[in-house]
Design a protein around this motif. Structure first.
Motif, mmCIF file in Angstrom:
data_model
loop_
_atom_site.group_PDB
_atom_site.id
_atom_site.type_symbol
_atom_site.label_atom_id
_atom_site.label_comp_id
_atom_site.label_asym_id
_atom_site.label_seq_id
_atom_site.Cartn_x
_atom_site.Cartn_y
_atom_site.Cartn_z
ATOM 1 N N ILE A 1 2.364 1.780 -3.418
ATOM 2 C CA ILE A 1 1.374 2.298 -4.372
ATOM 3 C C ILE A 1 1.212 3.802 -4.195
ATOM 4 O O ILE A 1 1.283 4.584 -5.150
ATOM 5 C CB ILE A 1 0.022 1.588 -4.160
ATOM 6 C CG1 ILE A 1 0.114 0.140 -4.631
ATOM 7 C CG2 ILE A 1 -1.095 2.321 -4.881
ATOM 8 C CD1 ILE A 1 -1.094 -0.690 -4.260
ATOM 9 N N TYR A 2 1.059 4.185 -2.935
ATOM 10 C CA TYR A 2 0.835 5.617 -2.702
ATOM 11 C C TYR A 2 2.061 6.428 -3.103
ATOM 12 O O TYR A 2 1.962 7.446 -3.779
ATOM 13 C CB TYR A 2 0.487 5.853 -1.232
ATOM 14 C CG TYR A 2 0.031 7.261 -0.989
ATOM 15 C CD1 TYR A 2 -1.286 7.639 -1.246
ATOM 16 C CD2 TYR A 2 0.926 8.225 -0.551
ATOM 17 C CE1 TYR A 2 -1.701 8.935 -1.063
ATOM 18 C CE2 TYR A 2 0.512 9.532 -0.358
ATOM 19 C CZ TYR A 2 -0.795 9.879 -0.619
ATOM 20 O OH TYR A 2 -1.215 11.166 -0.449
ATOM 21 N N THR A 3 3.242 5.946 -2.659
ATOM 22 C CA THR A 3 4.461 6.702 -2.929
ATOM 23 C C THR A 3 4.706 6.818 -4.432
ATOM 24 O O THR A 3 5.076 7.874 -4.939
ATOM 25 C CB THR A 3 5.665 6.011 -2.266
ATOM 26 O OG1 THR A 3 5.324 5.680 -0.936
ATOM 27 C CG2 THR A 3 6.873 6.911 -2.257
ATOM 28 N N ALA B 1 -10.276 10.872 6.216
ATOM 29 C CA ALA B 1 -10.586 11.069 4.800
ATOM 30 C C ALA B 1 -11.978 11.669 4.627
ATOM 31 O O ALA B 1 -12.193 12.595 3.838
ATOM 32 C CB ALA B 1 -10.484 9.733 4.071
ATOM 33 N N TRP B 2 -12.905 11.172 5.415
ATOM 34 C CA TRP B 2 -14.287 11.632 5.281
ATOM 35 C C TRP B 2 -14.403 13.084 5.745
ATOM 36 O O TRP B 2 -15.033 13.913 5.101
ATOM 37 C CB TRP B 2 -15.201 10.720 6.111
ATOM 38 C CG TRP B 2 -16.645 11.013 5.878
ATOM 39 C CD1 TRP B 2 -17.354 10.765 4.746
ATOM 40 C CD2 TRP B 2 -17.530 11.627 6.803
ATOM 41 N NE1 TRP B 2 -18.647 11.175 4.890
ATOM 42 C CE2 TRP B 2 -18.785 11.706 6.155
ATOM 43 C CE3 TRP B 2 -17.398 12.103 8.115
ATOM 44 C CZ2 TRP B 2 -19.896 12.258 6.780
ATOM 45 C CZ3 TRP B 2 -18.509 12.629 8.730
ATOM 46 C CH2 TRP B 2 -19.735 12.711 8.070
ATOM 47 N N SER C 1 -1.570 14.637 1.609
ATOM 48 C CA SER C 1 -2.445 13.996 2.594
ATOM 49 C C SER C 1 -1.713 12.910 3.370
ATOM 50 O O SER C 1 -2.056 12.610 4.497
ATOM 51 C CB SER C 1 -3.684 13.416 1.921
ATOM 52 O OG SER C 1 -3.293 12.577 0.878
ATOM 53 N N SER C 2 -0.649 12.360 2.754
ATOM 54 C CA SER C 2 0.146 11.376 3.491
ATOM 55 C C SER C 2 0.686 11.994 4.768
ATOM 56 O O SER C 2 0.679 11.379 5.826
ATOM 57 C CB SER C 2 1.301 10.903 2.615
ATOM 58 O OG SER C 2 2.216 10.215 3.385
ATOM 59 N N ALA D 1 0.843 -1.204 0.000
ATOM 60 C CA ALA D 1 0.000 0.000 0.000
ATOM 61 C C ALA D 1 0.869 1.241 0.000
ATOM 62 O O ALA D 1 0.620 2.208 -0.743
ATOM 63 C CB ALA D 1 -0.919 -0.018 1.219
ATOM 64 N N GLY D 2 1.924 1.206 0.808
ATOM 65 C CA GLY D 2 2.835 2.348 0.862
ATOM 66 C C GLY D 2 3.498 2.590 -0.479
ATOM 67 O O GLY D 2 3.622 3.735 -0.936
ATOM 68 N N GLN E 1 -9.098 7.930 -10.669
ATOM 69 C CA GLN E 1 -7.729 7.591 -10.258
ATOM 70 C C GLN E 1 -7.674 6.165 -9.753
ATOM 71 O O GLN E 1 -6.767 5.416 -10.072
ATOM 72 C CB GLN E 1 -7.297 8.534 -9.112
ATOM 73 C CG GLN E 1 -6.987 9.927 -9.554
ATOM 74 C CD GLN E 1 -5.553 10.050 -10.079
ATOM 75 O OE1 GLN E 1 -4.910 9.047 -10.350
ATOM 76 N NE2 GLN E 1 -5.094 11.283 -10.255
ATOM 77 N N TRP E 2 -8.640 5.824 -8.897
ATOM 78 C CA TRP E 2 -8.630 4.507 -8.256
ATOM 79 C C TRP E 2 -8.816 3.406 -9.283
ATOM 80 O O TRP E 2 -8.152 2.377 -9.254
ATOM 81 C CB TRP E 2 -9.713 4.463 -7.177
ATOM 82 C CG TRP E 2 -9.727 3.159 -6.454
ATOM 83 C CD1 TRP E 2 -10.663 2.186 -6.543
ATOM 84 C CD2 TRP E 2 -8.732 2.688 -5.549
ATOM 85 N NE1 TRP E 2 -10.324 1.133 -5.746
ATOM 86 C CE2 TRP E 2 -9.137 1.419 -5.116
ATOM 87 C CE3 TRP E 2 -7.539 3.218 -5.057
ATOM 88 C CZ2 TRP E 2 -8.409 0.663 -4.213
ATOM 89 C CZ3 TRP E 2 -6.820 2.458 -4.162
ATOM 90 C CH2 TRP E 2 -7.241 1.202 -3.745
ATOM 91 N N PHE F 1 0.702 8.349 -6.195
ATOM 92 C CA PHE F 1 -0.036 9.552 -5.787
ATOM 93 C C PHE F 1 0.847 10.658 -5.228
ATOM 94 O O PHE F 1 0.460 11.804 -5.206
ATOM 95 C CB PHE F 1 -1.075 9.191 -4.721
ATOM 96 C CG PHE F 1 -2.143 8.276 -5.230
ATOM 97 C CD1 PHE F 1 -3.090 8.741 -6.145
ATOM 98 C CD2 PHE F 1 -2.212 6.967 -4.818
ATOM 99 C CE1 PHE F 1 -4.074 7.901 -6.620
ATOM 100 C CE2 PHE F 1 -3.187 6.119 -5.287
ATOM 101 C CZ PHE F 1 -4.125 6.576 -6.194
ATOM 102 N N MET F 2 2.009 10.299 -4.764
ATOM 103 C CA MET F 2 2.806 11.278 -4.038
ATOM 104 C C MET F 2 3.485 12.236 -4.996
ATOM 105 O O MET F 2 3.917 11.843 -6.080
ATOM 106 C CB MET F 2 3.847 10.537 -3.201
ATOM 107 C CG MET F 2 4.325 11.320 -2.015
ATOM 108 S SD MET F 2 5.445 10.303 -1.047
ATOM 109 C CE MET F 2 4.357 9.656 0.183
#
Lengths: 549, 737
Positions: free
Chosen positions: B458-460, B521-522, B540-541, B455-456, B629-630, B463-464
């Motif tokens: 993927i985000y890095t 997030a919400w 957001s990270s 997961a990390g 994006q998702w 999205f980062m």
């Protein structure tokens, strides 16, 4: 809400959360080690508590070592006295009271209902002793050469006499280590020489008498040293301190048992900082005491650095040559593919497997053969046929070989081919191009690889446990006796020191801060080396980016 | 520069160039050589484990008399053999080549019965017609004239030359059993009137003369069978085995004044008759030979709190068993059979190591030498000595990987217990529990590491924003450089007590963290647009970092309260008492977290590279077609990068399997086989680190540890090679895209 979930945004946030957890964990871990490691050296305040335990009143002097909240119920169940306590949780304090030979436990838990009063008296002294750990108490008098002097407020006589005895002890230690050590070493050499001649059947009676004469000379030399050694030790034991401890009794402590003294409650922040720096210096420069649970880590630092340097000497040429082959010479065929798979696998084989291999192949097979061929005189006690620093260096050299290869190859691939072609076009041979152009340009990359290899080797413990590391080495692999570098000797290592002190020592509680300090030292070195490597690599990338354009 | 010089030098330059080429190629091959060397060296050490035994004939002697043999024996250096016959005659045989002849010994009495002890004691006892018992053995005196070892055999009287009196009255001894330890002797004698008596001699040293004085006690054995074929006394002097045909009576003779019949068991194999029985070394097992060639092993098993002799396993030879003889210390035994064959077996490994036909006639008596490297056997025509190469009988495929019924265990089990203080210890070398431990540790580590790392990654990667990534990636990768000894130390001394004290908090943390992420997030979507736009999305990270810290602190703060509320104030006690689960402080959870921590950077780094190098035009295309994006991530990016992610996980698994220091320090290192998260384990790697320094070079234990290293090597070789292949394919795929 449902739509929001369908958009996938929450899942993106979850992945972001994973990154956050990783970052918090890394940084938190580093901070944890740093705080625990460095606070070990900080002179914390010493408290004097008046306690009432089951009606009995006692005085306890000590540092507050830990605090925790326990449910009252659990305390009650364990049979502790809980009168006067209410609420669900009780705070209890872990005190380090020292004075190991006079009290049952040098750590004790107290709860708040036991405390009658608590103060921070100015003139409490913390004595750091060579044996039995710290001593806390009030200095009553100094006995100098049989004469009892009352303690003064500035403690100057105390400091002076401690310095005097420590200087004498240092002198005695150095005499014992270098001069007497050298005599012993020469005696052993004579024995081996004689044994060798005996094995070769070349020993004559003349030779024996000659050896005996040499022995006699050395023995006389030894007697002289021994005399001055005992004189120095007697001198160091001349003075003593009279200290009142927490039981109110007067205890005489000879000064040759005292390493250092400080009065934490009298110190200001600046004095404490000075003391802190001094303690750190002592930690990295002095030898361990009390089965490694106290004192410094100098031999471990020395052993680590020595072994790593030896390893670097072995691994660099091999790694660089292999990388040059892979990048400059290798044809794109299955043999090259095989070598690449070998590199990946060398990097992935568990380190303990290298240890097993090193023990069997290097130590028993190679070392055993060397002993048979060159050192038959000292058999059956092994010279190279037992774990030692050279075998550790060799084992770790294989282990770090891929690190150097990968890093060097990356550096080589960043050098634009136009540079090589230019050199070849001007008539240089391939070897000349490599030697004059390519390798100098790739040297920062080689450096990076080397640094990373060193960082890896400095932190690796598992294989070393099999091929050469010991908990306490009597001598360093480098000393003043010919041939000065003793590659067959066993050595101490920071990483193993952590394992040994943290898990094999009799008093883990007392040793724990020291383990944190050692860990901090090791982490600092390794993270520092890695950051340096990253910096060099980034600089290199920038440089060749401009070259390529 | 003249033409001439340059020509000359170019020749030498060419030579140098060639030299460099070969030198460098050789250097390149070194890597391969190193890997192959490790592989073949490990194999070289491991292979002797699986070699069977072999017999080499060394010496043979014609039979000198027709008297039947009581006992054969060999001196420890295999230089002298000896034979006691049933008439009280001792003969020595020179097994070396120095040509010396030795004088024997003859007990000049009328012998009516004889007995022998277990091989490691090496005594024989003869009962005479006068009701006396002589105890003899063969003694070897070693001297070093001219610096050479010289062994001389003599007759030995371990209890002195005076016989022990049996006090039998008029009756003759028909059958005898004898055994002794340091200060007690037991003799069982059956007379011609089928009366069995036990004599116990207790020795006491006279302080003045230094002589040992014996006091005797006598008791009778009740209810013995009419016909007794064979008697065995255990060397601990606690039990007496009396065989009558196919039935074995077991007496408890611990008490000198009373013998009690414990059990009667039928011991023959199906449809066969028992021919011989013998005690194994350590005397826990008794081996029964039958006339159909079946040899069965029996030992006491505790069932329903009652000790019972049970048949454990069977071995077989081709003809009727003549004699069974056990090794001195190991659990091996030799069998001579009526077809002239001699076979060597090992009980633990359940294997027939060697079987050879020695003679056309029969083989009778047989004896091992003390170091089990020689066999002395009597056939119909000769006495022969054989050299035996049988270094590792206790190791076989089944002993390593299958359940084995060890002596004294209630059932077949997987056990790793390599050493013990006793000489006659049965080594339990099952690799199953420690391999299981390795897999368990790796499993929990991967359980912790894979979700976070991937997961990390993927985000890095996806999205980062660039600058943040530039900082985050090296930070996570620094973790890889952290020495594992430090992680292990923290896990063992900091994390393990922390988890033990705050168990509810840890569990709460696992639940609360994802919830808090979703909540954040919400809340983020509910923030006014103006604030949202001020902070770039990619940060957001970093917003979640304080959330992680706060939730962490909250969970730990809450932990004692939760503990009080849910588990009566002590979660550990609750788990042990109420749920009945064993709780170790250093358990799988600690290992999982610590080792997961060590594995995260490996997986993260490779997976991140794979995702980051997914060509941009693919994602751009997907986004341009209206995917979110998702959707782009799950349907395009991850699918494309999945081989890379797979190879990352493989690499991580390879590292987790081989990791040593963390498991060594953060588990209790007990080889239990249990998936429970609250229990520890012992892994292959930690086992090597713990036991290797103490194991004797060349012993079975040493080689089995090498085998463990070899298994690790093969495991990681497979993982790494697969991972590398997959990555190569991926790289080619990307370059074609």
């Amino acid at each position: 809400m449902n739509k929001w979930f369908k958009s996938g945004a929450p899942w993106i946030w979850m992945t972001a959360g994973a990154v956050s957890i990783s970052l918090v964990a890394v940084v938190g871990l580093l901070i944890l080690i740093a705080v625990r490691g460095l606070s070990y050296f900080w002179p914390s305040e010493v408290y004097e508590f008046d306690l009432s335990i089951v009606g009995q009143q006692t005085t306890v002097i000590g540092e507050i070592y830990d605090k925790e909240l326990v449910p009252l119920q659990r305390l009650q169940e364990s049979g502790a006295d809980v009168s006067g306590l209410d609420g669900e949780f009780v705070e209890r304090l872990l005190l380090k009271t020292g004075n190991r030979e006079y009290v049952d436990l040098d750590f004790r838990w107290i709860t708040e209902n036991q405390i009658l009063s608590q103060k921070v008296p100015e003139n409490i002294a913390v004595l750091e002793r060579r044996t039995n750990g710290n001593f806390y108490g009030y200095i009553e008098a100094v006995v100098i050469d049989g004469e009892q002097l009352k303690s003064r407020d500035d403690h100057q006589q105390v400091f002076d006499s401690i310095r005097r005895s420590n200087d004498l002890i240092d002198e005695a230690d150095s005499l014992q280590k270098s001069e007497i050590g050298s005599v012993n070493y020469r005696l052993e050499r004579i024995r081996l020489k004689q044994r060798k001649l005996e094995l070769e059947h070349a020993l004559t009676t003349d030779m024996i008498s000659d050896f005996d004469a040499q022995r006699e000379v050395l023995h006389q030399e030894y007697l002289v040293y021994e005399k001055s050694l005992f004189a120095l030790r007697d001198q160091a034991a001349r003075d003593s301190l009279i200290v009142r401890d927490m039981r109110g009794e007067l205890v005489t402590i000879p000064l040759n048992n005292i390493l250092d003294i400080h009065f934490p409650n009298e110190m200001g922040v600046i004095a404490k900082s000075g003391h802190w720096l001094h303690q750190i210096y002592k930690f990295v420069s002095s030898e361990p005491r009390e089965a490694n649970t106290e004192g410094g880590v100098f031999p471990a630092i020395f052993g680590t650095v020595f072994m790593v340097m030896l390893m670097a000497v072995i691994v660099t040429p091999l790694g660089v040559v292999a990388a040059i082959y892979l990048h400059e010479y290798a044809a794109n065929n299955s043999f090259t593919k095989l070598i690449r798979i070998a590199v990946i696998n060398l990097a992935g084989v568990p380190s303990i497997v290298y240890g097993v291999f090193g023990l069997g192949f290097f130590v028993y097979m190679m070392g055993g053969s060397i002993d048979q061929l060159f050192y038959p005189e000292s058999l059956p006690s092994p010279t190279f046929g037992s774990p030692g620093v050279i075998w550790s260096a060799l084992t770790l050299a294989i282990l770090t070989l891929p690190v150097v290869i990968v890093s060097t190859e990356e550096g080589l691939s960043r050098i634009p081919s136009s540079v090589r072609e230019g050199s070849l076009a001007l008539g240089a041979t391939k070897a000349e191009t490599l030697w004059r152009i390519v390798i100098p340009m790739a040297s920062p990359a080689i450096m990076t690889g080397l640094i990373l290899a060193v960082a890896r080797a400095a932190g690796e413990v598992a294989p070393l446990m099999l091929v050469g590391v010991v908990k306490l080495a009597p001598t360093l692999p480098l000393d003043g006796n010919f041939p000065f570098i003793h590659l067959e000797r066993k050595f101490m290592h920071l990483g193993f020191h952590i394992y040994d002190v943290g898990f094999q020592s009799p008093n883990v509680e007392a040793a724990r801060p020291l383990v944190y300090a050692t860990s901090f030292l090791l982490v600092t070195v390794i993270v520092g080396l890695n950051l340096a490597a990253i910096q060099i690599r980034n600089k290199l990338r920038e440089k060749y980016k401009t070259l390529e354009q | 520069m003249t033409q001439n010089v340059s020509f000359k030098s170019s020749k030498s330059r060419n030579f140098k160039d060639k030299l460099a080429r070969y030198g460098v190629s050789l250097g390149g091959a070194i890597v391969l050589v190193a890997l192959l060397l490790i592989f073949f060296y490990l194999l070289y050490v491991v292979l002797p484990l699986f070699k069977g035994a072999d017999l080499t004939p060394a010496k043979s002697f014609p039979l000198s008399d027709n008297g039947r043999t009581l006992m054969l024996g060999v001196e420890e250096q295999n230089e002298i053999g000896y034979r006691f016959n049933l008439d009280g005659q001792l003969d020595f045989y020179n097994l070396s080549d120095d040509g010396r002849e030795f004088e024997g010994f003859k007990l000049d009495k009328t012998i009516v019965a004889a007995a022998k002890t277990i091989p490691s004691h090496g005594d024989v006892a003869y009962a005479t017609a006068d009701g006396e018992v002589y105890v003899l053995n063969a003694k070897f005196e070693t001297s070093y004239p001219n610096d050479k070892r010289l062994i001389t055999p003599v007759i030995g009287f371990p209890l002195g030359e005076e016989p022990l009196a049996l006090d039998m009255g008029d009756s003759l001894v028909k059958s005898l059993a004898f055994e002794r330890d340091s200060d007690t002797i037991k003799i069982v004698a059956i007379d011609d009137g089928a009366q069995a008596r036990i004599l116990t001699f207790e020795g006491e040293e006279n302080f003045i003369s230094g002589e040992i004085e014996w006091t005797s006690q006598q008791t009778t054995v009740p209810g013995i069978p009419k016909q007794v074929d064979q008697m065995l006394l255990t060397p601990d002097l606690r039990s007496l085995y009396m065989r009558s045909g196919n039935r074995l009576s077991i007496y408890d003779i611990r008490d000198a004044e009373e013998a009690t019949l414990r059990d009667v068991v039928t011991i023959n194999a199906n449809g066969a008759n028992v021919t011989d029985m013998a005690l194994m070394s350590g005397a826990s097992s008794i081996m029964i030979g039958n006339d159909n060639g079946v040899i069965s092993q029996w030992f006491d098993v505790t069932e329903n709190r009652k000790r019972q002799l049970r048949e454990i396993r069977q071995f077989s030879v081709d003809a009727s068993v003549n004699e069974i003889s056990s090794e001195y210390y190991r659990k091996g035994f030799a069998v001579s059979a009526a077809d002239g064959s001699l076979s060597v077996f090992h009980t633990t490994s359940n294997s027939k190591l060697v079987s050879e036909k020695l003679s056309q006639g029969k083989t009778y008596n047989v004896a091992f030498s003390p170091r089990a490297n020689g066999l002395f056997a009597m056939t119909s025509d000769a006495l022969s000595f054989y050299k035996v190469h049988n270094e590792h009988p206790e190791v076989s495929w089944s002993a390593l990987w299958q359940k084995v019924w060890y002596e004294g265990y209630p059932e077949p089990q997987y056990v790793w217990q390599s050493t013990s203080a006793s000489d006659e210890f049965e080594p339990k070398l099952s690799l199953v529990p420690i391999s299981f431990g390795t897999i368990k540790a790796a499993f929990y580590a991967m359980l912790f590491a894979v979700p976070i790392a991937i997961a990390g990654a993927i985000y890095t990667a996806y999205f980062m924003s660039g600058p943040v990534r530039q900082f985050v990636k090296p930070t996570v990768e620094i973790m890889e450089a952290l020495p594992t000894v430090i992680l292990g130390f923290l896990a063992g001394l900091w994390l393990a007590p922390l988890i033990e004290d705050n168990l509810p908090g840890i569990i709460a943390l696992v639940i609360l963290l994802p919830i808090s992420f979703l909540l954040t997030a919400w809340l983020w979507t509910k923030l006014p647009k103006s604030i949202q736009q001020k902070i770039p999305d990619t940060w957001s990270s970093l917003i979640l970092i304080p959330v992680v810290i706060m939730v962490g602190l909250f969970a730990f703060e809450m932990s004692p309260h939760l503990e009080l509320w849910l588990f009566d104030g002590d979660a550990r006690l609750y788990i042990t008492n109420e749920l009945g689960i064993d709780f170790d402080q250093r358990n799988s959870m600690v290992v999982g977290i610590a080792m997961g921590f060590a594995v995260i950077p490996t997986i993260f780094s490779i997976a991140e590279d794979a995702i980051f190098s997914v060509p941009r035009h693919l994602t751009n295309g997907s986004l341009a077609l209206g995917a979110t994006q998702w959707q782009t991530l799950t349907k395009v990016v991850i699918l494309t990068a999945s081989p890379g992610i797979f190879s990352a996980v493989m690499m991580g698994l390879g590292r987790a399997v081989g990791e040593t220091m963390i498991v060594l320090m953060a588990t209790g290192n007990t080889p239990v086989m249990d998936w429970s998260i609250f229990q520890g384990m012992r892994t292959l790697s930690a086992n090597i680190a713990v036991e290797m320094p103490e194991s004797e070079v060349g012993s079975s234990h040493y080689r089995v540890l090498f085998l463990a290293a070899f298994v690790l090597f093969i495991f990681t070789f497979i993982f790494n090679t697969i991972a590398e292949f997959v990555r190569q394919r991926l790289r080619e795929k990307y370059s074609s895209l």
